[in-house]
Design a protein around this motif. Structure first.
Motif, mmCIF file in Angstrom:
data_model
loop_
_atom_site.group_PDB
_atom_site.id
_atom_site.type_symbol
_atom_site.label_atom_id
_atom_site.label_comp_id
_atom_site.label_asym_id
_atom_site.label_seq_id
_atom_site.Cartn_x
_atom_site.Cartn_y
_atom_site.Cartn_z
ATOM 1 N N TRP A 115 0.824 -1.212 0.000
ATOM 2 C CA TRP A 115 0.000 0.000 0.000
ATOM 3 C C TRP A 115 0.855 1.259 0.000
ATOM 4 O O TRP A 115 1.855 1.357 0.708
ATOM 5 N N ASP A 116 0.457 2.230 -0.829
ATOM 6 C CA ASP A 116 1.034 3.572 -0.756
ATOM 7 C C ASP A 116 -0.092 4.579 -0.967
ATOM 8 O O ASP A 116 -1.223 4.210 -1.299
ATOM 9 N N SER A 117 0.202 5.848 -0.774
ATOM 10 C CA SER A 117 -0.849 6.877 -0.817
ATOM 11 C C SER A 117 -1.509 6.996 -2.194
ATOM 12 O O SER A 117 -2.670 7.367 -2.291
ATOM 13 N N LEU A 118 -0.795 6.684 -3.263
ATOM 14 C CA LEU A 118 -1.387 6.740 -4.608
ATOM 15 C C LEU A 118 -2.482 5.695 -4.800
ATOM 16 O O LEU A 118 -3.414 5.899 -5.578
ATOM 17 N N ALA A 119 -2.379 4.576 -4.106
ATOM 18 C CA ALA A 119 -3.357 3.503 -4.261
ATOM 19 C C ALA A 119 -4.758 3.948 -3.862
ATOM 20 O O ALA A 119 -5.751 3.407 -4.353
ATOM 21 N N LYS A 120 -4.843 4.965 -3.014
ATOM 22 C CA LYS A 120 -6.153 5.455 -2.569
ATOM 23 C C LYS A 120 -6.976 6.005 -3.743
ATOM 24 O O LYS A 120 -8.199 6.048 -3.684
ATOM 25 N N ASN A 121 -6.310 6.411 -4.838
ATOM 26 C CA ASN A 121 -7.031 6.878 -6.024
ATOM 27 C C ASN A 121 -7.888 5.768 -6.623
ATOM 28 O O ASN A 121 -8.933 6.045 -7.210
ATOM 29 N N TRP A 122 -7.449 4.521 -6.504
ATOM 30 C CA TRP A 122 -8.196 3.395 -7.067
ATOM 31 C C TRP A 122 -9.007 2.661 -6.006
ATOM 32 O O TRP A 122 -9.970 1.983 -6.324
ATOM 33 N N PHE A 123 -8.586 2.812 -4.758
ATOM 34 C CA PHE A 123 -9.245 2.112 -3.663
ATOM 35 C C PHE A 123 -9.569 3.113 -2.556
ATOM 36 O O PHE A 123 -8.842 3.219 -1.559
ATOM 37 N N GLN A 125 -11.545 3.281 -0.151
ATOM 38 C CA GLN A 125 -11.792 2.822 1.219
ATOM 39 C C GLN A 125 -10.489 2.490 1.958
ATOM 40 O O GLN A 125 -10.512 2.040 3.092
ATOM 41 N N GLY A 126 -9.373 2.706 1.297
ATOM 42 C CA GLY A 126 -8.080 2.475 1.941
ATOM 43 C C GLY A 126 -7.619 1.033 1.854
ATOM 44 O O GLY A 126 -8.117 0.244 1.051
ATOM 45 N N LYS A 127 -6.682 0.689 2.724
ATOM 46 C CA LYS A 127 -6.054 -0.636 2.718
ATOM 47 C C LYS A 127 -7.051 -1.784 2.889
ATOM 48 O O LYS A 127 -6.774 -2.908 2.489
ATOM 49 N N ILE A 132 -9.521 -4.710 -3.312
ATOM 50 C CA ILE A 132 -8.072 -4.784 -3.563
ATOM 51 C C ILE A 132 -7.628 -6.235 -3.706
ATOM 52 O O ILE A 132 -7.988 -7.095 -2.908
ATOM 53 N N SER A 133 -6.826 -6.452 -4.723
ATOM 54 C CA SER A 133 -6.146 -7.738 -4.868
ATOM 55 C C SER A 133 -4.671 -7.469 -5.158
ATOM 56 O O SER A 133 -4.279 -6.347 -5.493
ATOM 57 N N VAL A 134 -3.888 -8.500 -5.036
ATOM 58 C CA VAL A 134 -2.457 -8.452 -5.294
ATOM 59 C C VAL A 134 -2.182 -9.323 -6.520
ATOM 60 O O VAL A 134 -2.676 -10.442 -6.607
#
Length: 178
Positions: A115-123, A125-127, A132-134
């Motif tokens: 997780w990083d702060s940019l991921a919040k653009n796509w998710f 609701q956060g971590k 979210i998948s890997v």
């Protein structure tokens, strides 16, 4: 440096395997984590490549991404795990193409690690966003092109070759076997 047999057809071919191949992968990804991720399957007759950002590279060359569990990309991977990644490092005119297999999970520990702060653009609701998948990409082979000395010097060498008609060494390329 661990290499596969050099090909006699050209002095600018240097094939890499094992640790040397992984080192080349890590060097490229560390300096240019954006790539085009292309699956072998496309359900909508469009090209199955899309830009993705590598979240992590392991010591063995495994690459990790975050993705939406309900995305077309994940559906394509579930249908066929084979994929290709395409990287470019514009500042030095280096290119890398990787072939391998992808695996999808919703491992919370790995999601938290990636997780990083940019991921919040796509998710948003956060971590703990349930979407979210890997994606774990395991490279098996590839090809690289490297100017060795950067785009400026490679361009000057090419110009010299055009003017003089002489063959110039503008870089090296080779196969990768991980």
């Amino acid at each position: 440096m661990e290499t596969i047999n050099k090909e006699s057809r050209s002095s600018n071919v240097e094939n890499l395997k094992g640790k040397a191949a992984v080192s080349k992968i890590r060097d490229m990804v560390d300096s240019s984590s954006l790539c085009f991720f292309q699956t072998e399957v496309s359900f909508d007759e469009n090209q199955s490549a899309r830009p993705m950002s590598v979240q992590k590279t392991d010591d063995d060359g495994t690459l990790w991404f975050l993705s939406a569990i309900d995305s077309a990309k994940n559906a394509e991977i579930n249908s066929n795990p084979r994929a290709r990644l395409f990287f470019q490092k514009p500042s030095s005119m280096e290119f890398l193409e990787l072939q391998g297999k992808s695996e999808i999970s919703q491992d919370k520990e790995m999601i938290y690690e990636l997780w990083d702060s940019l991921a919040k653009n796509w998710f948003p609701q956060g971590k703990d966003d349930p979407r979210i998948s890997v994606i774990k990409f395991i490279p098996q082979a590839g090809h690289y092109w490297d100017t060795k000395h950067g785009a400026g010097l490679a361009g000057a060498k090419m110009l010299f070759g055009i003017i003089t008609g002489q063959k110039v060494d503008v870089g090296v390329e080779g196969e990768l076997k991980v």
